[in-house]
Design an enzyme around this catalytic site. Structure first.
Site, PDB file in Angstrom:
ATOM      1  N   GLU A 168       0.889  -1.170   0.000  1.00  0.00           N
ATOM      2  CA  GLU A 168       0.000   0.000   0.000  1.00  0.00           C
ATOM      3  C   GLU A 168       0.920   1.211   0.000  1.00  0.00           C
ATOM      4  OE1 GLU A 168      -1.636   3.231   1.039  1.00  0.00           O
ATOM      5  OE2 GLU A 168      -1.776   2.307   3.025  1.00  0.00           O
TER       6      GLU A 168
ATOM      7  N   CYS B 248      -1.832   8.857   3.092  1.00  0.00           N
ATOM      8  CA  CYS B 248      -1.676   8.425   1.702  1.00  0.00           C
ATOM      9  C   CYS B 248      -2.898   8.754   0.854  1.00  0.00           C
ATOM     10  CB  CYS B 248      -1.388   6.929   1.650  1.00  0.00           C
ATOM     11  SG  CYS B 248      -2.653   5.913   2.460  1.00  0.00           S
TER      12      CYS B 248
END
Length: 412
Positions: free
Chosen positions: A175, A209
């Site tokens: 990720e 993120c």
């Protein structure tokens, strides 16, 4: 649950985020614990019939084995509980290497797990400093007993992790970076879009993120949107995360401040205008930087190509839907995208056209335990959370066949 406030306090002092945000992170993380507690009972195989006569087919799910979690500093509690809960539900033990900036919150979580009855060794924490992080991470990835690695962090480091895991063909979830676009059309509910952007952009001082890094606003509402967004942003109160009333804490690392400053100066040099902020506080200590809004942003700026990971919001103009899609997809990353419009057909078109693993449709909050989380392109592969999907990252599937003999004929 009883230690929730204590964990949140540790997170605030480690990361700098306001205490209310740290409590929000703990509550968010607990959602994964509850969800994967149920997923443990839903890891099921199959039994079927074959095209070959008298043949039966079977699939069986089993734990992949020892897993390793390499977790970042921005959401230390949420990241580890999302990963560890899935691993434990699948029956895997986990070795956790926390970021050197935030080891205490992870150590506290594992201590609570032991107090709750977990056997020692089911969850193991290996702390280290910045200098030794690369060698420890490589050693864990290449250890012959490790069968699964999950990493959250930058794309650059994610590629190194992938290389380390390739020697042993380890199962891997990545990720990675975001640089996420936030697109607002003329027909959008402007107030709703501003509300969403306030939360999405300034949460943890922009250090997430899935934060909105590039904000594209259609020409017809650009000025109104900028005015409302700047007015709301002026209400943020910068300060220590543990002080009541603070809504914008410091950045977690000194390098984060340097990057924001570099992006601001680059934007100015390419024609950007500072609508708010843009200057590091001259008084006090700490890694503080004010919420900064840049108007008249363009694709020549670093902020258009790089994930800032800080309190900088760049507002770009666009004219048509095709332009917006082109701008949004003009990146090597593909974690999340956000769209605000009242046109249902446009919503469906953009859901399909935007190159992102997750798309927020008239919402900026799309992460939940029941929904798969992960990106495409250079934002990684594999999914965390979501029904059936995330737990399968920690399972192997064995196939079996069984030949069933016919009943012997009996003479009477």
């Amino acid at each position: 649950m009883a230690a929730k406030n204590d964990i949140a306090t540790i997170v605030t002092y480690e990361t700098g985020k306001p205490l209310v945000e740290a409590l929000g992170e703990v509550n968010y993380a607990l959602g994964f614990v509850w969800w994967f507690s149920g997923e443990a009972e839903r890891a099921q195989g199959t039994v079927g019939y074959s095209a070959i006569p008298n043949r039966r087919t079977i699939t069986n799910k089993q734990p992949v084995g020892v897993s390793v979690a390499l977790v970042p500093w921005n959401l230390p509690v949420a990241m580890i509980l999302r990963k560890a809960s899935a691993a434990l539900a699948a029956g895997c033990t986990m070795i956790i290497k926390p970021s050197p900036e935030t080891p205490l919150s992870v150590l506290a979580l594992v201590e609570l797990a032991v107090r709750a009855g977990f056997d020692k060794g089911v969850l193991t924490v290996m702390t280290t400093d910045l200098q030794c992080t690369p060698s420890l991470s490589e050693g864990l990835c290449k250890h012959p007993l490790v069968r699964k690695v999950t990493f959250t962090g930058s794309t650059r480091i994610g590629k190194l992790i992938s290389h380390h895991c390739s020697d042993g063909l380890k199962k891997l979830t990545l990720e990675l970076g975001g640089n996420c676009p936030f697109v607002v059309f003329d027909d959008a509910d402007v107030g709703k879009a501003v509300d969403a952007l306030m939360q999405l952009k300034w949460h943890h001082t922009g250090q997430a993120c899935i934060t909105a890094n590039r904000v594209y606003v259609q020409k017809g509402i650009y000025d109104e949107f900028q005015r409302l967004f700047v007015e709301r942003t002026k209400q943020l109160k910068i300060g220590h995360g543990a002080v009541d009333g603070t809504t914008l804490g410091p950045l977690t690392t000194p390098g984060g401040v340097d990057k924001v400053e570099a992006h601001v100066q680059d934007a100015i040099s390419h024609g950007g205008r500072i609508a708010l902020g843009g200057t590091r506080p001259s008084h006090g200590s700490g890694f503080f930087y004010p919420a900064t809004v840049i108007s008249e942003a363009n694709d020549k700026m670093l902020v258009a190509a790089e994930e800032t990971f800080g309190p900088l919001c760049a507002l770009f103009r666009f004219g048509t839907e095709d332009e917006a899609v082109g701008y949004a997809n003009n990146t090597s990353l593909g974690l999340a995208s956000y769209v605000f419009t009242r046109d249902v057909s446009r919503i469906w078109r953009l859901l399909e056209r935007l190159e992102a693993g997750m798309v927020g449709l008239n919402t900026g909050n799309q992460s939940a335990a029941e929904l798969p989380f992960g990106g495409i392109k250079e934002s990684g592969y594999g999914k965390e959370s979501g029904k059936d999907i995330a737990i399968n990252e920690y399972l192997i599937t064995k196939s079996a066949t069984l030949t069933v003999d016919e009943v012997a004929s009996v003479k009477l």
